[in-house]
Write a protein that holds these residues in place. Structure first.
Motif, PDB file in Angstrom:
ATOM      1  N   LEU A 352      -2.375  -1.482  -2.212  1.00 28.51           N
ATOM      2  CA  LEU A 352      -1.724  -0.227  -1.853  1.00 28.51           C
ATOM      3  C   LEU A 352      -0.973   0.350  -3.056  1.00 28.51           C
ATOM      4  O   LEU A 352      -0.152  -0.336  -3.673  1.00 28.51           O
ATOM      5  N   TYR A 353      -1.260   1.615  -3.371  1.00 31.01           N
ATOM      6  CA  TYR A 353      -0.650   2.281  -4.525  1.00 31.01           C
ATOM      7  C   TYR A 353      -0.060   3.623  -4.106  1.00 31.01           C
ATOM      8  O   TYR A 353      -0.592   4.312  -3.222  1.00 31.01           O
ATOM      9  N   LEU A 354       1.021   3.989  -4.777  1.00 36.60           N
ATOM     10  CA  LEU A 354       1.623   5.311  -4.631  1.00 36.60           C
ATOM     11  C   LEU A 354       1.208   6.154  -5.831  1.00 36.60           C
ATOM     12  O   LEU A 354       1.126   5.646  -6.954  1.00 36.60           O
ATOM     13  N   HIS A 355       0.980   7.437  -5.584  1.00 34.62           N
ATOM     14  CA  HIS A 355       0.530   8.307  -6.673  1.00 34.62           C
ATOM     15  C   HIS A 355       0.999   9.730  -6.434  1.00 34.62           C
ATOM     16  O   HIS A 355       1.046  10.199  -5.286  1.00 34.62           O
ATOM     17  N   GLY A 356       1.366  10.389  -7.503  1.00 38.21           N
ATOM     18  CA  GLY A 356       1.749  11.786  -7.404  1.00 38.21           C
ATOM     19  C   GLY A 356       1.765  12.429  -8.774  1.00 38.21           C
ATOM     20  O   GLY A 356       1.987  11.755  -9.790  1.00 38.21           O
ATOM     21  N   ILE A 357       1.534  13.721  -8.794  1.00 33.36           N
ATOM     22  CA  ILE A 357       1.510  14.507 -10.018  1.00 33.36           C
ATOM     23  C   ILE A 357       2.530  15.628  -9.868  1.00 33.36           C
ATOM     24  O   ILE A 357       2.609  16.281  -8.821  1.00 33.36           O
ATOM     25  N   SER A 358       3.324  15.845 -10.897  1.00 30.30           N
ATOM     26  CA  SER A 358       4.299  16.925 -10.885  1.00 30.30           C
ATOM     27  C   SER A 358       5.286  16.745  -9.738  1.00 30.30           C
ATOM     28  O   SER A 358       5.895  15.682  -9.595  1.00 30.30           O
ATOM     29  N   GLY A 360       4.622  16.246  -6.809  1.00 31.78           N
ATOM     30  CA  GLY A 360       4.124  15.124  -6.017  1.00 31.78           C
ATOM     31  C   GLY A 360       4.631  13.794  -6.537  1.00 31.78           C
ATOM     32  O   GLY A 360       4.846  12.853  -5.763  1.00 31.78           O
ATOM     33  N   ALA A 361       4.836  13.683  -7.855  1.00 34.10           N
ATOM     34  CA  ALA A 361       5.391  12.449  -8.414  1.00 34.10           C
ATOM     35  C   ALA A 361       6.822  12.248  -7.947  1.00 34.10           C
ATOM     36  O   ALA A 361       7.235  11.128  -7.611  1.00 34.10           O
ATOM     37  N   TRP A 362       7.590  13.325  -7.937  1.00 37.30           N
ATOM     38  CA  TRP A 362       8.985  13.231  -7.498  1.00 37.30           C
ATOM     39  C   TRP A 362       9.065  12.785  -6.040  1.00 37.30           C
ATOM     40  O   TRP A 362       9.812  11.860  -5.693  1.00 37.30           O
ATOM     41  N   SER A 363       8.297  13.438  -5.169  1.00 34.57           N
ATOM     42  CA  SER A 363       8.354  13.081  -3.757  1.00 34.57           C
ATOM     43  C   SER A 363       7.798  11.680  -3.519  1.00 34.57           C
ATOM     44  O   SER A 363       8.326  10.931  -2.682  1.00 34.57           O
ATOM     45  N   SER A 364       6.747  11.312  -4.257  1.00 37.20           N
ATOM     46  CA  SER A 364       6.190   9.970  -4.116  1.00 37.20           C
ATOM     47  C   SER A 364       7.212   8.908  -4.487  1.00 37.20           C
ATOM     48  O   SER A 364       7.354   7.882  -3.812  1.00 37.20           O
ATOM     49  N   MET A 365       7.958   9.144  -5.567  1.00 37.94           N
ATOM     50  CA  MET A 365       9.017   8.206  -5.956  1.00 37.94           C
ATOM     51  C   MET A 365      10.063   8.071  -4.853  1.00 37.94           C
ATOM     52  O   MET A 365      10.589   6.986  -4.606  1.00 37.94           O
ATOM     53  N   HIS A 366      10.355   9.183  -4.200  1.00 44.37           N
ATOM     54  CA  HIS A 366      11.354   9.170  -3.132  1.00 44.37           C
ATOM     55  C   HIS A 366      10.916   8.272  -1.986  1.00 44.37           C
ATOM     56  O   HIS A 366      11.761   7.668  -1.295  1.00 44.37           O
ATOM     57  N   SER A 367       9.610   8.176  -1.755  1.00 46.43           N
ATOM     58  CA  SER A 367       9.107   7.363  -0.639  1.00 46.43           C
ATOM     59  C   SER A 367       9.087   5.878  -0.967  1.00 46.43           C
ATOM     60  O   SER A 367       8.859   5.049  -0.080  1.00 46.43           O
ATOM     61  N   PHE A 368       9.306   5.538  -2.239  1.00 46.45           N
ATOM     62  CA  PHE A 368       9.344   4.128  -2.625  1.00 46.45           C
ATOM     63  C   PHE A 368      10.718   3.566  -2.262  1.00 46.45           C
ATOM     64  O   PHE A 368      11.715   3.853  -2.911  1.00 46.45           O
ATOM     65  N   ASN A 369      10.753   2.772  -1.216  1.00 46.76           N
ATOM     66  CA  ASN A 369      12.007   2.222  -0.707  1.00 46.76           C
ATOM     67  C   ASN A 369      12.082   0.743  -1.050  1.00 46.76           C
ATOM     68  O   ASN A 369      11.481  -0.097  -0.365  1.00 46.76           O
ATOM     69  N   PRO A 370      12.794   0.366  -2.110  1.00 45.81           N
ATOM     70  CA  PRO A 370      12.822  -1.045  -2.519  1.00 45.81           C
ATOM     71  C   PRO A 370      13.454  -1.960  -1.481  1.00 45.81           C
ATOM     72  O   PRO A 370      13.080  -3.130  -1.372  1.00 45.81           O
ATOM     73  N   PHE A 371      14.388  -1.442  -0.676  1.00 42.41           N
ATOM     74  CA  PHE A 371      15.016  -2.277   0.347  1.00 42.41           C
ATOM     75  C   PHE A 371      14.036  -2.597   1.465  1.00 42.41           C
ATOM     76  O   PHE A 371      14.032  -3.692   2.020  1.00 42.41           O
ATOM     77  N   GLN A 372      13.174  -1.636   1.776  1.00 38.98           N
ATOM     78  CA  GLN A 372      12.163  -1.857   2.806  1.00 38.98           C
ATOM     79  C   GLN A 372      11.032  -2.732   2.280  1.00 38.98           C
ATOM     80  O   GLN A 372      10.485  -3.564   3.012  1.00 38.98           O
ATOM     81  N   MET A 373      10.700  -2.571   0.998  1.00 38.75           N
ATOM     82  CA  MET A 373       9.506  -3.203   0.439  1.00 38.75           C
ATOM     83  C   MET A 373       9.797  -4.450  -0.397  1.00 38.75           C
ATOM     84  O   MET A 373       8.890  -4.997  -1.002  1.00 38.75           O
ATOM     85  N   MET A 374      11.043  -4.890  -0.442  1.00 42.17           N
ATOM     86  CA  MET A 374      11.401  -5.974  -1.336  1.00 42.17           C
ATOM     87  C   MET A 374      10.615  -7.249  -1.037  1.00 42.17           C
ATOM     88  O   MET A 374      10.158  -7.952  -1.939  1.00 42.17           O
ATOM     89  N   ASN A 375      10.430  -7.552   0.228  1.00 44.75           N
ATOM     90  CA  ASN A 375       9.738  -8.787   0.591  1.00 44.75           C
ATOM     91  C   ASN A 375       8.224  -8.635   0.509  1.00 44.75           C
ATOM     92  O   ASN A 375       7.515  -9.601   0.197  1.00 44.75           O
ATOM     93  N   GLU A 376       7.735  -7.435   0.795  1.00 45.93           N
ATOM     94  CA  GLU A 376       6.287  -7.162   0.752  1.00 45.93           C
ATOM     95  C   GLU A 376       6.059  -5.909  -0.082  1.00 45.93           C
ATOM     96  O   GLU A 376       5.808  -4.829   0.442  1.00 45.93           O
ATOM     97  N   PRO A 377       6.159  -6.010  -1.404  1.00 50.30           N
ATOM     98  CA  PRO A 377       6.033  -4.798  -2.229  1.00 50.30           C
ATOM     99  C   PRO A 377       4.612  -4.259  -2.248  1.00 50.30           C
ATOM    100  O   PRO A 377       3.642  -4.996  -2.059  1.00 50.30           O
ATOM    101  N   VAL A 378       4.502  -2.968  -2.468  1.00 49.38           N
ATOM    102  CA  VAL A 378       3.189  -2.377  -2.701  1.00 49.38           C
ATOM    103  C   VAL A 378       2.652  -2.930  -4.018  1.00 49.38           C
ATOM    104  O   VAL A 378       3.367  -3.580  -4.784  1.00 49.38           O
TER     105      VAL A 378
END
Length: 545
Positions: A352-358, A360-378
């Protein structure tokens, strides 16, 4: 009619605006910038003088004032004339680095004429504002002391102008722009029929309605390589890439659009693919084919990409006026995808990968939640041309190693976060990646990335370091003017040729995807072959010839 000192300061600003910035300017944009800079210098000086007089401080008058103005006029006119003469040389110093032809010599006269028209128009608006100030101060002077009336009148005039501009002119223009983009989104070419394959978004059995998808979505769904083209390139069996797209017009609520996209993913078997990409489009909903075509070739078509449109506006406008729209949309989608993905058996779920351009990159980064994904990272993220307000990007920059450049930082031992450009590939250090791979692709000449609001009064950090190869060595800092230059640069950021500014080249996407996704059995020879069919002749995508 004109005040001499403000006009002289305006000419200094105008001369400074002729110096190069990040993106080459043609005579039209240069004329707008020169006229705007001249007006900015004039207005700022007039404001300072008005405040000076409002406080009833002493000023030069009569013959001493005329002598002082004459002494100032000579060097100012010399500086402005030198700027006009060298403006072509300065612009060509950027154009040559971007492989663009030199400017035509007859552009100078057109540029100066346009600058004059712009200045006069802004001057008339300024006189109207000045009249408003005088009206307010005279009315206030009936009730309060003259000095207080002058200061309060000035502040009230400024407040009225800002309010009317923001709530009237700007919002009205945005409504017109938004309406025009909406209309453009629904201009379906009658010769482009909906997809007939059931696995394609927009088909008769799809959750995505073809007529509501918008042109960017239709182009994305119908574009890209088919399995036969991928197989012909690799010499191995290939799958049909899955491209899932939900248009903004399909539902008003971002959560509802996310649910539709998720249902479409389940319908077509997106979670059964080797690689799954949750992508965030640009402001208009555009999906850069240079990126997605390359990824599908690299992984033999065994890729599913899902995206949901959140705006009709161009990214710079959406960044300012629809800030939350993209953040809400990708967060809603990512929450559904990630929760389903993490409950799949580890040996069966896709990478599973996150991707965004311009934007889209900003909003994609916002969806990366390290607290939610810490145990099972993308598995990773690939963010291209991240806008300057991006929080995660700014945090990564702040953690860069001392001595590493601002435009291409190094963070720790590069196991988790890396930066790349058109001159520096992501794997240049030779160090191994860690479990999670996060890559920023950015060009030093991209104003969307390197615009700095503080350039109003101080040089951006990247301007105080040795400049990158795609930035003119003639670049210099001038308070206020540099801010105007970078603002214009953002507006024309995609006018640069591929590989510069905010126009990212397919070759750099290829290097990025290979580094982030680590395709099994992929060779350097295949990389060069893929680059030979991607981004050629100014085209964004890939063509298997």
């Amino acid at each position: 009619m004109f005040s001499v000192l403000p006009l002289l300061v305006g000419l200094v600003f105008a001369a400074a605006s002729l110096t190069p910035s990040l993106i080459p300017r043609d005579w039209l944009m240069q004329g707008l910038l020169v006229g705007g800079s001249l007006a900015a210098g004039y207005v700022i000086t007039q404001f300072v003088l008005a405040l000076w007089r409002a406080l009833e401080l002493p000023v030069l008058k009569g013959r001493p004032a005329r002598i002082a103005h004459a002494l100032l006029a000579v060097p100012v006119l010399v500086v402005f004339g030198r700027g006009v003469i060298l403006s072509g040389v300065w612009q060509n110093s950027i154009r040559s680095r971007m492989g663009m032809p030199d400017l035509e010599v007859n552009n100078t006269a057109k540029m100066l004429l346009l600058a004059l028209v712009v200045f006069l128009l802004l001057f008339v608006i300024g006189k109207a504002i000045e009249a408003l100030f005088h009206l307010l101060r005279l009315r206030l002077a009936r009730y309060i002391p003259a000095r207080s009336a002058n200061v309060l009148g000035l502040l009230l005039a400024a407040l009225i102008v800002v309010t009317l501009t923001r709530d009237g002119v700007v919002n009205g223009a945005m409504r017109i722009a938004d309406g025009s983009f909406v209309a453009a989104q629904h201009l379906t070419d009658p010769n482009v029929a909906p997809p007939t394959e059931p696995w394609q978004s927009g088909s008769a059995v799809s959750n995505s309605v073809w007529d509501l998808m918008g042109k960017p979505g239709r182009d994305f769904v119908l574009g890209g390589p088919r399995a036969s083209a991928i197989s012909a390139f690799t010499g191995r069996p290939a799958k049909e890439p899955l491209r899932i797209y939900i248009g903004l017009a399909q539902d008003r609520q971002p959560e509802a659009r996310a649910q539709l996209a998720f249902a479409e993913m389940l319908r077509v078997g997106a979670f059964d693919r080797k690689v799954l990409v949750v992508a965030s489009p640009t402001g208009t909903g555009w999906m850069d084919p240079a990126s997605y075509d390359a990824l599908e070739y690299i992984h033999g078509g065994d890729v599913a990409t899902v995206a949901v449109q959140y705006s009709y506006l161009m990214s710079p406008l959406a960044l300012i006026f629809e800030t939350e729209a993209g953040l809400d949309q990708i967060t809603a989608l990512m929450r559904l995808v990630y929760e389903h993905w993490r409950h799949l058996p580890a040996e069966q779920r896709p990478r599973l990968y996150l991707h965004g351009i311009s934007l889209g990159a900003w909003s994609s980064m916002h969806s990366f939640n390290p607290f939610q994904m810490m145990n099972e990272p993308v598995d990773g993220a690939f963010w291209v041309g991240p806008p300057f307000p991006s929080t995660l990007w700014r945090q990564a920059n702040a953690a860069r190693l001392p001595g590493s450049p601002f435009v291409l930082p190094e963070v720790d031992d590069s196991e988790v976060i890396r930066y790349a450009s058109q001159f520096q590939p992501p794997d240049r250090s030779g160090r191994p990646w860690g479990r999670l791979r996060m890559l920023f692709l950015q060009y030093a000449s991209d104003p969307i990335v390197f615009y700095d609001p503080t350039s109003l009064w101080r040089a951006p950090e990247w301007m105080r370091e040795p400049l990158a190869p795609d930035v003119s060595p003639r670049l210099s800092f001038t308070p206020v003017v540099t801010q105007l230059q970078l603002t214009v640069d953002m507006l024309v950021s995609t006018s640069a040729p591929p590989g510069f500014g905010h126009t990212y080249h397919a070759h750099d996407y290829i290097d990025g995807w290979i580094s982030v996704t680590d395709p099994e059995g992929w060779t350097a020879t295949e990389t060069e072959r893929l680059k030979s069919i991607c981004g050629q002749n100014g085209k964004y995508g890939c063509e298997n010839r």
